[in-house]
Design a protein around this motif. Structure first.
Motif, PDB file in Angstrom:
ATOM      1  N   PHE A  49       9.334  -1.076  15.680  1.00 58.21           N
ATOM      2  CA  PHE A  49       8.672  -0.691  14.440  1.00 58.21           C
ATOM      3  C   PHE A  49       9.338   0.509  13.787  1.00 58.21           C
ATOM      4  N   LYS A  50       9.316   0.530  12.457  1.00 60.04           N
ATOM      5  CA  LYS A  50       9.584   1.754  11.722  1.00 60.04           C
ATOM      6  C   LYS A  50       8.336   2.639  11.845  1.00 60.04           C
ATOM      7  N   THR A  51       8.473   3.918  11.518  1.00 62.21           N
ATOM      8  CA  THR A  51       7.301   4.782  11.469  1.00 62.21           C
ATOM      9  C   THR A  51       6.477   4.366  10.254  1.00 62.21           C
ATOM     10  N   THR A  52       5.211   4.042  10.489  1.00 62.54           N
ATOM     11  CA  THR A  52       4.421   3.371   9.461  1.00 62.54           C
ATOM     12  C   THR A  52       2.986   3.871   9.433  1.00 62.54           C
ATOM     13  N   TYR A  53       2.433   3.982   8.220  1.00 59.58           N
ATOM     14  CA  TYR A  53       0.996   4.072   7.997  1.00 59.58           C
ATOM     15  C   TYR A  53       0.563   2.719   7.447  1.00 59.58           C
ATOM     16  N   LYS A  54      -0.448   2.130   8.057  1.00 59.10           N
ATOM     17  CA  LYS A  54      -0.856   0.778   7.675  1.00 59.10           C
ATOM     18  C   LYS A  54      -2.369   0.704   7.520  1.00 59.10           C
ATOM     19  N   ARG A  55      -2.816   0.161   6.410  1.00 61.47           N
ATOM     20  CA  ARG A  55      -4.244  -0.124   6.230  1.00 61.47           C
ATOM     21  C   ARG A  55      -4.626  -1.290   7.127  1.00 61.47           C
ATOM     22  N   SER A  56      -5.741  -1.156   7.838  1.00 67.27           N
ATOM     23  CA  SER A  56      -6.172  -2.210   8.738  1.00 67.27           C
ATOM     24  C   SER A  56      -7.691  -2.245   8.777  1.00 67.27           C
ATOM     25  N   LEU A  57      -8.228  -3.323   9.301  1.00 65.02           N
ATOM     26  CA  LEU A  57      -9.678  -3.496   9.364  1.00 65.02           C
ATOM     27  C   LEU A  57     -10.048  -3.985  10.755  1.00 65.02           C
ATOM     28  N   GLU A  58     -10.933  -3.257  11.399  1.00 63.41           N
ATOM     29  CA  GLU A  58     -11.435  -3.689  12.696  1.00 63.41           C
ATOM     30  C   GLU A  58     -12.800  -4.335  12.502  1.00 63.41           C
TER      31      GLU A  58
END
Length: 376
Positions: free
Chosen positions: A186-195
């Protein structure tokens, strides 16, 4: 859960808000039978917190460094060229590759990756702990963190303190995932996610807006870059999560308003999980295993859709359909010891998003309607 699994979890995973998470897994949504407690609420799991994960615990988990080392090998040579003597007593000369370097875990000595000389190491302590610490406040807290793939991948998840219940009674926990790797995954990432706490799943709903544009889902920095991440303060991060919350509630509500008939559900099953025609040769069915696997998958998904608390309350809607397929993908498909790690890795990469998108896009075709769109 096997002893190997709980030992791995205790060494690599931190989980916050376990009481809030568990209440959604053990409440009145249960439709079929008694259920075991989720792994993060097990008495054997030592890293569960009733509140947020303390930043100090994350710092301790990530306290080791990824160090760089030369890529070296030894070749047979004449005695006058020798740097060392091999195990067989023959002379060997040292050869170093200046174009590459090894990335090594400082506490174990494990080689995590071999990369180009231009590769920039993003230390977990800096790119995850320090950067994430700048966006924490009374409204944002760390809800999970961990190491995957032998320390080659790490993540920190930031969310609002409490689960949000949608109009249809479906609980969601919008979050911002910060992750990076030393193994090149992976690249260094901020990712929107939903649990989705009701099933301990991740839902990666690709938000498509009515202006025809896809909403930005993540921000990434390559390992060759020395620049900082795009999210710099708590106000910006909080705004992202609040906007995501609005988007996700709208998406879930749209899915519950999308009616799916029994005929459409079975047509979707025929499309996504076709049962092969028997291939008979010399009186024997040669593809019997493929037929059995497809029939078992259909049975598992149908059981989830009709009777399981993770999908059945929303049966007859696109949300129920997505929950049945998504839960099968993340909870049923793979029951080996590494299932938890596999699910966590897939949460970070695009596999969950791709699977969910394929289900909803195919369902839209079956129902002869446009794919899910969220109003701007």
């Amino acid at each position: 859960m096997s002893r190997e699994s709980i030992e791995w979890l205790n060494a690599n995973v931190l989980m916050g808000f376990v009481n809030d998470r568990e209440k959604w897994l053990t409440n009145s949504y249960v439709v079929k039978g008694e259920r075991a407690r989720p792994w993060f609420a097990s008495t054997e799991f030592e890293n569960g917190y009733s509140g947020p994960v303390p930043i100090e615990a994350v710092e301790k988990l990530f306290e080791w460094q990824a160090i760089e080392g030369p890529v070296v090998t030894y070749l047979p040579c004449d005695m006058h060229e020798a740097d060392v003597m091999g195990d067989d007593g023959l002379p060997m000369r040292k050869v170093t590759d200046p174009s590459r370097k090894a990335i090594i875990r400082s506490d174990t000595g494990d080689v995590l990756n071999v990369v180009s000389a231009q590769y920039g190491v993003h230390q977990y302590s800096e790119w995850l702990v320090r950067n994430v610490a700048t966006i924490l406040d009374d409204d944002l807290a760390i809800d999970s963190a961990g190491l995957l793939m032998g320390g080659g991948v790490a993540w920190v998840s930031v969310s609002l303190p409490e689960t949000i219940e949608t109009r249809a009674g479906f609980p969601i926990r919008p979050r911002l995932l910060a992750f990076t790797s030393h193994n090149g995954k992976f690249k260094t990432t901020y990712k929107r996610s939903l649990e989705a706490p009701v099933c301990d799943n991740s839902l990666d709903l690709e938000i498509r807006r009515d202006n025809g544009k896809e909403h930005e889902q993540q921000w990434s920095v390559r390992h060759t870059s020395q620049s900082g991440l795009a999210i710099h303060d708590a106000r910006q991060a909080l705004g992202i999560i609040y906007k995501q919350t609005e988007d996700m509630i709208a998406a879930v509500d749209a899915l519950t308003e999308w009616e799916v008939s029994n005929r459409e559900f079975y047509q979707l099953m025929e499309t996504l999980v076709p049962v092969p025609e028997p291939e008979v040769s010399d009186g024997k069915v040669r593809n019997k295993r493929a037929i059995t696997n497809a029939e078992r998958t259909r049975s598992d998904i149908l059981d989830l859709y009709l009777t399981d608390h993770r999908a059945a309350p929303w049966k007859g809607t696109a949300l129920g359909v997505l929950q049945a397929f998504n839960t099968w993908d993340q909870q049923v498909r793979d029951v080996r010891n590494e299932r938890v790690e596999r699910k966590l890795v897939h949460t970070l990469d695009t596999k969950v998003a791709a699977f969910d998108a394929s289900v909803l896009d195919t369902l839209a075709k079956v129902c002869e309607r446009e794919p899910l769109v969220v109003a701007s």
